[in-house]
Every structure is written in C-alpha cells, then in structure tokens.
Design an enzyme around this catalytic site. Structure first.
Site, mmCIF file in Angstrom:
data_model
loop_
_atom_site.group_PDB
_atom_site.id
_atom_site.type_symbol
_atom_site.label_atom_id
_atom_site.label_comp_id
_atom_site.label_asym_id
_atom_site.label_seq_id
_atom_site.Cartn_x
_atom_site.Cartn_y
_atom_site.Cartn_z
ATOM 1 N N CYS A 62 0.863 -1.191 0.000
ATOM 2 C CA CYS A 62 0.000 0.000 0.000
ATOM 3 C C CYS A 62 0.894 1.234 0.000
ATOM 4 O O CYS A 62 2.102 1.123 -0.229
ATOM 5 C CB CYS A 62 -1.008 -0.002 1.144
ATOM 6 S SG CYS A 62 -0.303 0.270 2.762
ATOM 7 N N CYS A 133 -4.523 -0.774 -1.705
ATOM 8 C CA CYS A 133 -5.014 0.607 -1.629
ATOM 9 C C CYS A 133 -5.638 1.072 -2.947
ATOM 10 O O CYS A 133 -5.851 2.266 -3.139
ATOM 11 C CB CYS A 133 -3.890 1.551 -1.219
ATOM 12 S SG CYS A 133 -2.476 1.482 -2.317
#
Ligand SMILES: C[S@@+](CC[C@H](N)C(=O)[O-])C[C@H]1O[C@@H](n2cnc3c(N)ncnc32)[C@H](O)[C@@H]1O
Length: 562
Positions: A62, A133
């Site tokens: 992420c 993400c």
C-alpha cells in the site's frame, strides 16, 4: 480423522504450490524479505517442514506500509501459520498503533513489524502481489508480471485517524478478502481459524458477498455476459435520460447491469447516493441531472466495478463541462454505510438499481438508506421481486443469486421490511415481468414469477400513516416539473394532470407538500397536521382498502335495532 485432515491439508498445500508455480516463474535469488528469516523466505525450512511444500509467498503493498498492508501481512501469516506474508509501501513510514491494537484484539501480534519501501524488495521472491489501496497504477511494472490483484480498501487514518471502529471494519474486510484469496490460491485447509469476527450471521453474509463480488468482478465483464434478462432494463426511457446516457463513457455503459430506471424527477442541485453503483452508469446520468451544484456518491463493494467507475470521473466532468467532478465513488457495503463515513440525513435522494436483491441483509440496507436520507427525501429504486418466497434451494444457487433472481424478495415481504425501516407508505412507480430467457433456468424456476419494479419510499417521519386516510384534500399540479408539462406520475396510481383538481389522501398530500415537489402544486383543504382544522372522512376510496364491515353495503336499507 485427524490423519485424514492432515493429509487433506498437505494435498491442498501441494496443489497450492503447483498452482502458484504455474503462474509465477520464481527466481532463486532474493535480496531481502522482512517479517521472516531468509531461509523462510526461500522456502528452505528445516525439520519436518522441509518435506511439506511451503505456502505461497504473498506481498501486500500500500502507500505507506503503516496500516492496511501491515494488517493484511499479519492476517496472511496467521492463515499460513508462519511467515509467508510480507508487506511494503511505496514509501516507508511508521507502523500505525491503532492497526497494531485492533490486530491484537483478534490475537495477532504485528507490533514487531517494520515499515519498509517497495524498492527494498525483489518481486521474484513472491508468488502473488496484492495491492490493498486501489492504486495499481502506481505499482512498478515488474511487480505486476505474475499473480497481481488490486484491492481497494478504505484507509482508516484518512477516514478518521482515531476511530478504532474504522480500523476494525477494514481489518474484518481484509480477513474476508484474505480467506477468499487463500481459496483462489488453493490454500484450502489453512483457514484463519479466527472464527467470524462479527458473529455467525456476518460470516454467512461475507460468504454471499464474496460470491457476488466474484460474479460482478470476475465472471461478468459486460452486460451481454448475463445469462438471463433479469438485470436488463425493459422500460421506456424518457428523452432527457436517453440524452444523458448518450454522454456516458462507452466502457461504463458496456458494464451496466441495472433492471429498471431509477431516475426520479426534479433532481437539480440535489445530493444523491447510489447503492451498488457498479461501474457507475446511473451515477453519471444522475450527475448530469443534478447539475454542477449537485453531487452524486456511488457505493459498491466490488473492486473491478469501482475501478471502472473511478477511471472515468475526470473524463465525465470534462464531458459535462463542469469545473470539477460532482461524482465520488466509495467502496463499502450498503448494509453498513456508517462504516464508510456516510452520516445521518446526508442525502436528498437514494437510488439503487438491481442491487438490494443481492444483499444478504436487506433490512439493514433499508435501515441505512432511511438513516442517510434527509427528512422529506426519498429512496427511489429498481429491483427484482418474486410473486412468492423463493425456496432455499433456489436462493442458494450461486448462478440464480448472481443473476438477481435467487435473492429476490417476495413483494409483500419487501413492503413489510420497508415499513419496518421507517418508510411507512411504499409507492410502486412501475413494473415489468421478467421472462428470464434461459430455458434451463426457467425450468428450475418453474412456478415462480419475477418482476422488475421501481418503488419510491419517502422519508417523512411522523407524517405518513399506515393507510391512506381521507381528509378531504386535493392538489392541483402546476405543470412546472422539467419534462413533465402535461402530467406528473407520482406512482402507478397517481397520474396527476396539470391544471386539474386531483383529490388525494393524507399520505399523498405529504409526499407532495412536504418534499421537493412542494412548489409544483397548489393545495386544497386543511393540512392533516394542523390541529383542530382537519376533518376526517374515513379511508380514502380506491387506496386498496375499504370499510371492512359486511353490513356496510346494507346500511340505509332499513335494518333492525339490537
Ligand atoms: C446487478 S449489479 C448493478 C450495478 C449497477 N447498479 C448498474 O445498474 O449497473 C449489482 C452491483 O451491486 C454490488 N453489490 C451487491 N451487493 C452489495 C453489497 N452488499 N454492498 C455493496 N455493493 C453490493 C455489486 O458489486 C454490483 O456491482
């Protein structure tokens, strides 16, 4: 039995190894893998483990490697009972203490993890790469050559840095996703063993939702892939809607799976929420009708659908001539809008197109819609309904469920749920029979009739009564609603011609006088809530109910006294 379980686990892990190695060409060299020893990272384990093939190596990526990827890393390690998971960020930062705390709550210690940058790792040391993400575009190309998935999860620190409930929600969603990932990677028999994090019902709901995500994310690529005509819009589209669809990006239009028209009148300047927006066709139509001063939020749980919707936000703002986009797409479950930060009384209108039938908790969806609506707002939505309760063996059929038939509500159960959620007087706007158009499925469904129907549910707390009561009121439509100069159809029973006195019950009066339609009507008769002024004339004629007394028709015929 224990021996059998061990053998089954071993076989599953062997097949996992083979499946993974078929996808990714593994290199023997790696530079560094944190969260486990070098020997672990290369699968060079000693002792009894040396004989058992190691589980796949999965890297979770992420932005800052502080929260989501760290939780995923911890969950995957727990699942594989070792150190097969790893995590990194586009940049290194600090481990988030709330993430550590909510993981500790479920018995997983990630406090020793460190936050690291992706540049420190060699992609060839991993069998699968999971971006958590939703920012696949930023992941360097060499990380995307093998098994790569892009999950779009909310970032808890961004939503509310101190609210642990947000961290827990994302943790729980990660748990569901990681268990599903394990199935895809064939790591059967290596379950997380944490039990349901939010109770048994939630776990069952998670299973249904995973199947629906799979169907709308992986199986269906475009409208034409549907196997029945349940998710097809059969109604005649008004001119302004046709024109608005004409301005929607072709990729978005090609991934439309709606079954009705959920575009109500008088939308200019309003805030609209679309539940289960898919790739966003209706959102982009509504974005034009609310205008630049209005706004549209779409919510969906499926990565692939949302990714298409999000890709075209700027393109549409440009095409509509707006200075900035008036659409926003959020990932989440429509049963828990609070979980994605949608507050009470936020929206003027909630729409949804062919989605509620897919929800494992339809009552929660209606309750949440009621909560986020402003008073005087309405939920205006299209869905599939059955003429009777769909029996469990058909409800459990994944294809029928995915095609919006298995989970369809019996219409009368829907009315009860809507009323229980606070929508006291549901109004049917339009409906059309669904023919299914698939002989094998028609055979399975023999005896049940399905309909696509659009209902409007007004949020008018304390105003609507259980039935239509006659207070001697009437309205006169001014003919001022855009595109409705001659008449306005409130619902399938109220075709209100402009300029004509139209008698209404107390509920209909409020649906016009206490909502955004107010200025488009003149009103005759007392407001039912003006104390002392309202005369009541009994049940309103033609509203589906009448005086129940058998003796009523004989009244006046000269009966006897008791
Ligand atoms: C039949 S498609 C309709 C999509 C969109 N409304 C349209 O008309 O194209 C159903 C959509 O609802 C979403 N969905 C189903 N159940 C959901 C849930 N419980 N929470 C959030 N989204 C859900 C699916 O991901 C899918 O995109």
């Amino acid at each position: 039995m224990a021996l059998f379980t061990c053998l089954a686990t071993l076989l599953a892990c062997v097949s996992a190894r083979l499946a993974i190695e078929g996808r990714v060409e593994r290199q023997p060299i790696f530079r560094r893998l944190r969260g486990g020893s070098e020997a672990d990272a290369q699968g060079l384990r000693g002792g009894a483990e040396a004989d058992a093939p190691p589980p796949p190596r999965v890297m979770f990526v992420c932005r800052a490697n502080s929260c989501r990827s760290q939780m995923a890393h911890g969950l995957f390690n727990k699942l594989t009972d070792g150190s097969s998971g790893a995590s990194c960020g586009f940049r290194a930062s600090e481990l988030n203490p709330h993430a550590v705390a909510v993981m500790a709550e479920i018995g997983i210690d990630i406090s020793e993890h460190t936050s690291n940058a992706i540049a420190e790792y060699d992609p060839s040391a991993f069998d699968a790469i999971i971006c958590v993400c939703g920012c696949a575009a930023e992941v360097p190309g060499e990380w995307k050559v093998g098994h790569f998935e892009d999950w779009s999860l909310d970032d808890p620190p961004e939503l509310d840095p101190g609210d642990r409930s947000v961290y827990r929600r994302v943790r729980d969603e990660l748990k569901e996703r990681i268990e599903a990932l394990a199935k895809r990677l064939h790591v059967a028999g290596c379950g997380l063993g944490l039990g349901p994090l939010r109770g048994g019902q939630a776990a069952a709901a998670g299973g249904v939702r995973d199947e629906v995500k799979e169907y709308y994310g992986k199986v269906l690529q475009k409208s034409a892939d549907l196997q029945t005509n349940a998710c097809c819009t059969a109604v005649e589209l008004p001119q302004e809607v046709k024109a608005a669809i004409g301005k929607v990006h072709p990729e978005v239009v090609s991934k439309y799976f709606g079954c009705g028209l959920c575009v109500p009148e008088a939308l200019s300047g309003l805030s609209v929420l679309d539940l289960g927006c898919g790739s966003g066709r209706d959102c982009y139509v509504l974005a034009q009708l609310v205008g630049e001063s209005g706004s549209v939020v779409g919510v969906d749980m499926t990565d692939e659908q949302l990714s298409t919707a999000r890709q075209h936000v700027a393109w549409h703002a440009d095409a509509f001539g707006y200075a900035r986009p008036n659409t926003d797409f959020k990932q989440g479950y429509i049963e828990d809008l609070k979980g994605i930060g949608l507050g009470d009384e936020t929206f003027d209108v909630v729409v949804s197109n062919c989605v509620v039938n897919l929800s494992p908790d339809k009552a929660a969806v209606l309750r949440e819609a009621f909560r986020v609506l402003k008073a005087g707002g309405e939920m205006y939505f299209s869905d599939v309904y059955a003429d009777r309760r769909v029996p469990p063996h058909l409800r459990d059929d994944p294809l029928l469920y995915g095609e919006c038939l298995g989970g369809a509500l019996y219409w009368n159960d829907f009315l009860a749920l809507a009323k229980a959620a606070g929508f006291a007087d549901p109004r049917l706007v339009e409906d059309a029979p669904i023919t299914v158009a698939n002989p094998a499925l028609e055979e399975k469904l023999r005896g049940i009739r399905f309909y696509s129907a659009t209902y409007r549910l007004f949020k008018l707390p304390g105003r609507l009564e259980a039935d239509c009561e006659d207070y001697g009121q009437a309205v006169v439509y001014k003919g001022t609603l855009p595109g409705r100069a001659a008449a306005f159809d409130l619902d399938s029973h109220h075709h209100i011609e402009a300029g004509k006195v139209f008698p209404v019950c107390g509920n209909t009066y409020h649906m016009l006088a206490s909502t955004r339609f107010r200025q488009h009507f003149e009103y005759v008769g007392a407001h039912p809530h003006e104390a002392g002024k309202s005369a009541h004339f009994g049940i309103f004629d033609g509203c589906g109910k009448s005086l129940p007394f058998a003796s009523a028709s004989a009244a006046g015929a000269g009966g006897q006294c008791c």
